[in-house]
Design a protein around this motif. Structure first.
Motif, PDB file in Angstrom:
ATOM      1  N   SER A  21      -5.849  -2.572   2.995  1.00  0.00           N
ATOM      2  CA  SER A  21      -4.754  -2.048   2.138  1.00  0.00           C
ATOM      3  C   SER A  21      -4.788  -2.318   0.772  1.00  0.00           C
ATOM      4  O   SER A  21      -4.563  -1.378  -0.056  1.00  0.00           O
ATOM      5  N   TYR A  22      -5.516  -3.543   0.337  1.00  0.00           N
ATOM      6  CA  TYR A  22      -5.768  -3.700  -0.891  1.00  0.00           C
ATOM      7  C   TYR A  22      -6.855  -3.152  -1.622  1.00  0.00           C
ATOM      8  O   TYR A  22      -7.088  -2.902  -2.869  1.00  0.00           O
ATOM      9  N   THR A  74      -7.821   0.689  -5.837  1.00  0.00           N
ATOM     10  CA  THR A  74      -8.346   2.202  -6.059  1.00  0.00           C
ATOM     11  C   THR A  74      -7.319   2.948  -6.790  1.00  0.00           C
ATOM     12  O   THR A  74      -7.693   3.732  -7.879  1.00  0.00           O
ATOM     13  N   THR A  75      -6.184   2.700  -6.233  1.00  0.00           N
ATOM     14  CA  THR A  75      -5.149   3.524  -6.992  1.00  0.00           C
ATOM     15  C   THR A  75      -4.821   3.156  -8.196  1.00  0.00           C
ATOM     16  O   THR A  75      -4.536   3.492  -9.400  1.00  0.00           O
ATOM     17  N   TYR A 131       1.108  -1.255   0.067  1.00  0.00           N
ATOM     18  CA  TYR A 131      -0.039  -0.009  -0.101  1.00  0.00           C
ATOM     19  C   TYR A 131       1.022   1.377  -0.124  1.00  0.00           C
ATOM     20  O   TYR A 131       0.692   2.161  -0.671  1.00  0.00           O
ATOM     21  N   ILE A 190       2.488   1.926  -3.588  1.00  0.00           N
ATOM     22  CA  ILE A 190       1.861   2.070  -4.761  1.00  0.00           C
ATOM     23  C   ILE A 190       1.037   3.267  -4.589  1.00  0.00           C
ATOM     24  O   ILE A 190       0.818   3.977  -5.300  1.00  0.00           O
ATOM     25  N   CYS A 191       0.495   3.396  -3.142  1.00  0.00           N
ATOM     26  CA  CYS A 191      -0.445   4.427  -2.926  1.00  0.00           C
ATOM     27  C   CYS A 191       0.407   5.715  -2.635  1.00  0.00           C
ATOM     28  O   CYS A 191      -0.214   7.001  -2.852  1.00  0.00           O
ATOM     29  N   ASN A 192       1.620   5.724  -1.846  1.00  0.00           N
ATOM     30  CA  ASN A 192       2.219   6.853  -1.388  1.00  0.00           C
ATOM     31  C   ASN A 192       3.613   6.579  -1.667  1.00  0.00           C
ATOM     32  O   ASN A 192       4.498   6.486  -0.835  1.00  0.00           O
ATOM     33  N   ARG A 203      -6.914   4.171 -11.109  1.00  0.00           N
ATOM     34  CA  ARG A 203      -6.552   5.413 -11.475  1.00  0.00           C
ATOM     35  C   ARG A 203      -5.568   5.591 -12.397  1.00  0.00           C
ATOM     36  O   ARG A 203      -5.458   6.743 -13.286  1.00  0.00           O
ATOM     37  N   HIS A 228      -7.390   0.155  -1.120  1.00  0.00           N
ATOM     38  CA  HIS A 228      -6.841   1.492  -1.434  1.00  0.00           C
ATOM     39  C   HIS A 228      -5.859   1.072  -2.490  1.00  0.00           C
ATOM     40  O   HIS A 228      -5.639   1.934  -3.460  1.00  0.00           O
ATOM     41  N   ILE A 229      -5.161  -0.079  -2.650  1.00  0.00           N
ATOM     42  CA  ILE A 229      -4.333  -0.497  -3.937  1.00  0.00           C
ATOM     43  C   ILE A 229      -5.150  -0.642  -5.060  1.00  0.00           C
ATOM     44  O   ILE A 229      -4.402  -0.043  -5.838  1.00  0.00           O
ATOM     45  N   TYR A 276       7.551   6.470   0.680  1.00  0.00           N
ATOM     46  CA  TYR A 276       7.547   5.214   1.107  1.00  0.00           C
ATOM     47  C   TYR A 276       8.599   4.693   2.076  1.00  0.00           C
ATOM     48  O   TYR A 276       8.298   4.378   3.091  1.00  0.00           O
TER      49      TYR A 276
END
Length: 309
Positions: free
Chosen positions: A212-213, A218-219, A118, A121-123, A222, A215-216, A127
Motif C-alpha cells: 500500500s505504501y 509513488t503517487t 492507499y 490517496i491513489c484513487n 507524482r 503505491h502511496i 474512495y
C-alpha cells in the motif's frame, strides 16, 4: 489427559519487577497513570467517532477498532497494578491467548488502515466505493478472525507441555517465549508452530502494508506542488509512526537471537510495545488530526482560541 494432570505447577510468580517495596510503590503509580492515560485516550477516540457524524468515515471506523485492540492488548497491566505478583496456570494461558489475539488482530487492522490510505490517496474519486461499510466490516472481521486462529494454534501446543518448575517468570506478563522456557518436555512442536505462524502472519500483514505504501509513495512523488505532496503525506504520517513503533519493538522482542537475551532489555522492549505504544497511539492520531482535536475540544467545552473573533 487434562492440563492439570500434565503439570506440577499450579501458579507462576512474576519476577519482572523489583522487590523493593518503595520502588514497587513508585512503579505502581507510574503504571497506574499510564494505564489510565491509555484507557482514557483510546476510549476518547472511540467516543469521538460516535459523537460527530463527520467522523463516520472508514478511517475513523478502523481507528476505533485499533483503539479497542489497544485496550485489550494493554489489559495485562492488571498484573502490574495488583499487590500479588502471582497468576494461576490457566489464567496465565488465558492472558497469553488474548494478548496473541489482540496483537495479531492489531497488525491486520494496521494493514487495513494502510489500504484505506492507499484508496484515499491513489484513487480518491472511488474512495467511498472502495472503502464501503461492507468492505470495512469485512476487513475488521477478518483481522479478528485471523487473530483468533493465530492465538488458538499457539496456545493449544503450549497447553500440552509438561511444566514441572521452576514456576518463576522473569517478566511481568505471560508471553509465549517466557512460558516455553519453563517447559521440562520437548518444545520443538510449540517452537515450530509459533515460528511458522508468526512468520506467515508477519510477512502477510507487513507485505500488505508495504505494498500500500509503495503505491502511496509513488503517487505522492507524482504530485508537482510541494504543498500537495505535504498534504498527501500528512494524511498517512500518523499511521506510519504507529506501524513503525508496533512492528519494530514486536519483531525485536520475538525474533532476536537467544544470545542477546536480557531480562532488563526484554522488559523495556515489552513495556514499549505492550504499554507505551497503546498509550501513544491515540495521542499520535489526535495531535496530528485537526478534526479529532476539534471534536475533543467541543466535547470538553474548550474554546478554539485560534479561530477568528
Amino acid at each position: 489427559m487434562s492440563m492439570a494432570n500434565q503439570t506440577t505447577v499450579t501458579k507462576f510468580i512474576f519476577l519482572g519487577l523489583p522487590s523493593d517495596p518503595q520502588l514497587q510503590t513508585f512503579l505502581f503509580l507510574v503504571f497506574l497513570v499510564i494505564y489510565l492515560t491509555t484507557l482514557g485516550g483510546n476510549v476518547s477516540i472511540m467516543l469521538v467517532r460516535r459523537a460527530d457524524p463527520h467522523l463516520g468515515t472508514p478511517m475513523y471506523f478502523l481507528l476505533s477498532h485499533l483503539s479497542f485492540s489497544d485496550i485489550c492488548f494493554c489489559s495485562m497491566l492488571e498484573t502490574l497494578l495488583s499487590e500479588r505478583k502471582t497468576i494461576s496456570v490457566s489464567s496465565c494461558f488465558a492472558q497469553m491467548f488474548f494478548r496473541l489475539l489482540s496483537g495479531c488482530s492489531e497488525v491486520f487492522i494496521l494493514s487495513a488502515m494502510a489500504y484505506d490510505r492507499y484508496a484515499a490517496i491513489c484513487n480518491p474519486l472511488h474512495y467511498m466505493r472502495t472503502m464501503s461499510k461492507r468492505v470495512c466490516s469485512q476487513l475488521v472481521a477478518g483481522a479478528w478472525l485471523i487473530g483468533s486462529l493465530y492465538a488458538l494454534i499457539n496456545t493449544l501446543p503450549l497447553s500440552a507441555l509438561h511444566l514441572c518448575g521452576p514456576n518463576t517468570i522473569n517478566h511481568f506478563s505471560c508471553e509465549l517465549p517466557s512460558l516455553v522456557a519453563l517447559s521440562c518436555s520437548e518444545t520443538f512442536t510449540s517452537d515450530m508452530v509459533f515460528l511458522t505462524s508468526a512468520l506467515m502472519i508477519g510477512l502477510v500483514s507487513f507485505s500488505l502494508t508495504l505494498d500500500s505504501y509503495i503505491h502511496i509513495l509513488t503517487t505522492i512523488l507524482r504530485i508537482r506542488s510541494a504543498e500537495g505532496r505535504h498534504k498527501a503525506f500528512s494524511t498517512c504520517s500518523s499511521h506510519l509512526i504507529v506501524v513503525g513503533l508496533f512492528y519494530g519493538t514486536g519483531l525485536f522482542r520475538y525474533f532476536r537471537p537467544n544470545s542477546a537475551s536480557s531480562v532488563v532489555l526484554d522488559g523495556l522492549v515489552s513495556i514499549q510495545y505492550s504499554i507505551l505504544t497503546p498509550m501513544l497511539n491515540p495521542l499520535i492520531y489526535s495531535l496530528k488530526n485537526k478534526e479529532v482535536k476539534a471534536v475533543l475540544r467541543r466535547l470538553l467545552g474548550v474554546k478554539n482560541h485560534s479561530a477568528p473573533k
